[in-house]
Motif scaffolding. Structure first.
Motif, short mmCIF file in Angstrom:
data_model
loop_
_atom_site.label_atom_id
_atom_site.label_comp_id
_atom_site.label_asym_id
_atom_site.label_seq_id
_atom_site.Cartn_x
_atom_site.Cartn_y
_atom_site.Cartn_z
N GLY A 65 0.80 -1.21 0.00
CA GLY A 65 0.00 0.00 0.00
C GLY A 65 0.84 1.26 0.00
O GLY A 65 0.67 2.13 0.85
N VAL A 66 1.75 1.40 -0.97
CA VAL A 66 2.68 2.51 -1.01
C VAL A 66 2.51 3.29 -2.30
O VAL A 66 2.08 2.76 -3.32
N SER A 67 2.83 4.57 -2.24
CA SER A 67 2.86 5.41 -3.44
C SER A 67 4.28 5.93 -3.62
O SER A 67 4.89 6.47 -2.68
N LEU A 68 4.83 5.75 -4.82
CA LEU A 68 6.20 6.14 -5.12
C LEU A 68 6.20 7.24 -6.16
O LEU A 68 5.31 7.32 -7.02
N ALA A 69 7.25 8.05 -6.12
CA ALA A 69 7.40 9.11 -7.12
C ALA A 69 8.33 8.61 -8.22
O ALA A 69 9.48 8.25 -7.96
N CYS A 70 7.80 8.60 -9.47
CA CYS A 70 8.62 8.16 -10.61
C CYS A 70 9.48 9.33 -11.06
O CYS A 70 8.95 10.37 -11.49
N ILE A 71 10.81 9.18 -10.97
CA ILE A 71 11.70 10.31 -11.23
C ILE A 71 12.44 10.18 -12.56
O ILE A 71 13.33 10.99 -12.86
N GLY A 72 12.07 9.20 -13.39
CA GLY A 72 12.73 9.10 -14.68
C GLY A 72 12.42 7.80 -15.40
O GLY A 72 11.69 6.94 -14.89
N ASN A 73 12.95 7.69 -16.62
CA ASN A 73 12.80 6.50 -17.45
C ASN A 73 14.18 5.98 -17.81
O ASN A 73 15.13 6.76 -17.99
N ALA A 74 14.28 4.66 -17.95
CA ALA A 74 15.57 4.05 -18.29
C ALA A 74 15.36 2.91 -19.28
O ALA A 74 15.46 1.72 -18.92
N PRO A 75 15.07 3.21 -20.56
CA PRO A 75 14.97 2.14 -21.56
C PRO A 75 16.31 1.39 -21.67
O PRO A 75 17.37 1.93 -21.33
N ALA A 76 16.24 0.15 -22.17
CA ALA A 76 17.47 -0.63 -22.35
C ALA A 76 18.44 0.15 -23.23
O ALA A 76 18.07 0.69 -24.27
N GLY A 85 16.29 7.36 -4.41
CA GLY A 85 16.21 7.44 -2.96
C GLY A 85 14.92 6.85 -2.42
O GLY A 85 14.09 6.30 -3.16
N ALA A 86 14.72 6.98 -1.13
CA ALA A 86 13.53 6.45 -0.47
C ALA A 86 12.27 7.08 -1.07
O ALA A 86 12.21 8.29 -1.31
N GLY A 87 11.27 6.24 -1.34
CA GLY A 87 9.99 6.72 -1.86
C GLY A 87 10.03 7.04 -3.34
O GLY A 87 9.07 7.61 -3.86
N GLN A 88 11.11 6.66 -4.04
CA GLN A 88 11.23 6.97 -5.46
C GLN A 88 11.31 5.68 -6.28
O GLN A 88 11.59 4.60 -5.76
N CYS A 89 11.08 5.82 -7.59
CA CYS A 89 11.23 4.69 -8.52
C CYS A 89 11.59 5.24 -9.90
O CYS A 89 11.50 6.44 -10.14
N VAL A 90 11.99 4.32 -10.79
CA VAL A 90 12.34 4.68 -12.17
C VAL A 90 11.66 3.70 -13.10
O VAL A 90 11.71 2.48 -12.88
#
Length: 402
Positions: A65-76, A85-90
């Motif tokens: 039950g968490v909400s994360l902040a997407c801070i970017g994209n990383a295609p292959a 950092g904590a609470g973030q994702c890509v």
């Protein structure tokens, strides 16, 4: 007469691996590795995602039950440059490099994205959907041993290990000469008492499939002087194979003809059917195998003796064709003092067992029977009669030689 195993041992003892050469990776399939191949890099070279989704810190999802902040994209091929950092994702995709600070992948099926906010109720453990660095193989690890015939799969793993060239053993060059006044080039008009020369093209095809370079010589007459010309026709080859002229008849002159120009005969005649009049020796430093003239006997002896010698010359670690087990599909009589090689078909029974059924006629000149065969059923000297349903030893001949 020598046993089959002793004859093969003596042939193998008289041949040696050829020098190595370096070939492009795209030409390596079917060749034999001359040295161990070690990986030039790890595969994967770094931690990568195995799924489409989001690179996360597993600790952030430990409670669900968490909400994360997407801070970017990383295609292959386009790594994320920063640290998560904590609470973030890509956002990433299969094959994407895992960003610094992340240790798991939240697959997109388990995430809801709304702008830059990514929510999920799933929990993750570190390493979930992550292919770790070197998971397949590590830099410096031997991925292909020496003496292995390279398959398309080996080419793939060598490419993944960043090899563009491979060291392989040079292909053996084998001169093939059939003997007999009755032989004609296939396609020629056939007169009385003449036959088409099937041995030379058949043996050339077999040797080429085994990775050798066949050199097809003209058919030789049953004449001592004609046979002596072989000495001048084998410059630059690694082995000489003849077919015919190896028996005891007054026109079977191969051994005597070649001995006049320096052949040192190691043995002549073996306890084998088909193929009793087999010869082996050296013409100078050139290994020589004299096959029987009957085409089926020539083929069977090539499977049992010539191909193992070529594998030894190519540097293969296991030169002898493996013996397999199968169920007999027909009764076979007791055997005499010679090891028998019965041409047989292969099929699977209702239980999935491999069944080898010998043909009822085993004449050594019947090429049509040979062409329909997938295996040789091996019958040891003095083997008792065997019934349908009993187990037997076989060598498969329906696959390209390896």
């Amino acid at each position: 007469m020598l046993s089959v195993s002793e004859a093969r041992k003596r042939i193998l003892d008289g041949v040696f691996p050829l020098p190595a050469e370096v070939v492009p990776l795209t030409e390596a399939c079917g060749r034999v590795s001359a040295a161990p191949v070690a990986a030039l890099l790890s595969n994967p070279p770094a931690d990568v995602s195995s799924m489409d989704g989001y690179a996360v810190r597993a600790a952030d999802l430990s409670g669900g039950g968490v909400s994360l902040a997407c801070i970017g994209n990383a295609p292959a091929g386009h790594p994320f440059p920063g640290r998560v950092g904590a609470g973030q994702c890509v956002r990433l995709f299969t094959g994407s490099l895992m960003p610094a600070g992340t240790d798991a992948v939240l697959i997109q099926e388990n995430a809801q994205a709304d702008g830059t906010a990514v929510t999920t109720t799933h929990t993750l453990r570190p390493g979930t959907y992550v292919r770790s660095q070197g998971q397949d193989f590590a830099a410096g690890q031997v991925i292909i041993p020496a003496g292995k015939r390279l398959s398309a799969r080996d080419v793939g793993v060598a490419a993944a290990a960043n090899h563009a060239w491979l060291a392989v053993t040079r292909r053996p060059r084998v001169a093939i000469a059939a003997t007999g006044d009755e032989l004609l080039l296939p396609g020629s008009p056939v007169g009385t008492g003449q036959i088409a020369n099937s041995n030379t093209p058949m043996l050339a095809a077999l040797l080429r499939a085994a990775g050798a370079e066949p050199v097809m010589l003209p058919a030789l007459r049953d004449d001592m002087a004609d046979l002596a010309t072989l000495e001048r026709m084998v410059d630059g080859v690694d082995m000489l194979v003849t077919a015919g002229g190896a028996s005891v008849g007054s026109h079977d002159l191969v051994r005597r003809g070649l001995e006049q120009v320096g052949l040192k005969t190691d043995f002549w005649k073996i306890a084998m059917r088909p193929g009793k009049p087999l010869m082996s020796g050296h013409l100078g430093r050139l290994p020589f195998i004299g096959l029987p003239g009957n085409p089926v006997a020539a083929f069977v002896c090539s499977i049992v003796f010539v191909l193992p010698a070529l594998r030894r010359m190519a540097g293969m670690a296991q030169p002898v064709e493996p013996v397999m087990r199968a169920v007999l599909g027909a009764d076979v009589p007791a055997n005499d003092q010679r090891m028998d090689h019965l041409r047989a078909t292969l099929a699977h029974d209702a239980q999935g067992q491999l069944v080898a059924t010998p043909f009822p006629v085993q004449d050594s000149a019947m090429l049509h029977i040979l062409a329909q065969s997938q295996a040789l059923v091996l019958r040891a000297p003095h083997a008792p009669a065997a019934r349908r349903g009993e187990m037997c030893d076989i060598i498969r001949i329906d696959q390209a030689p390896a």
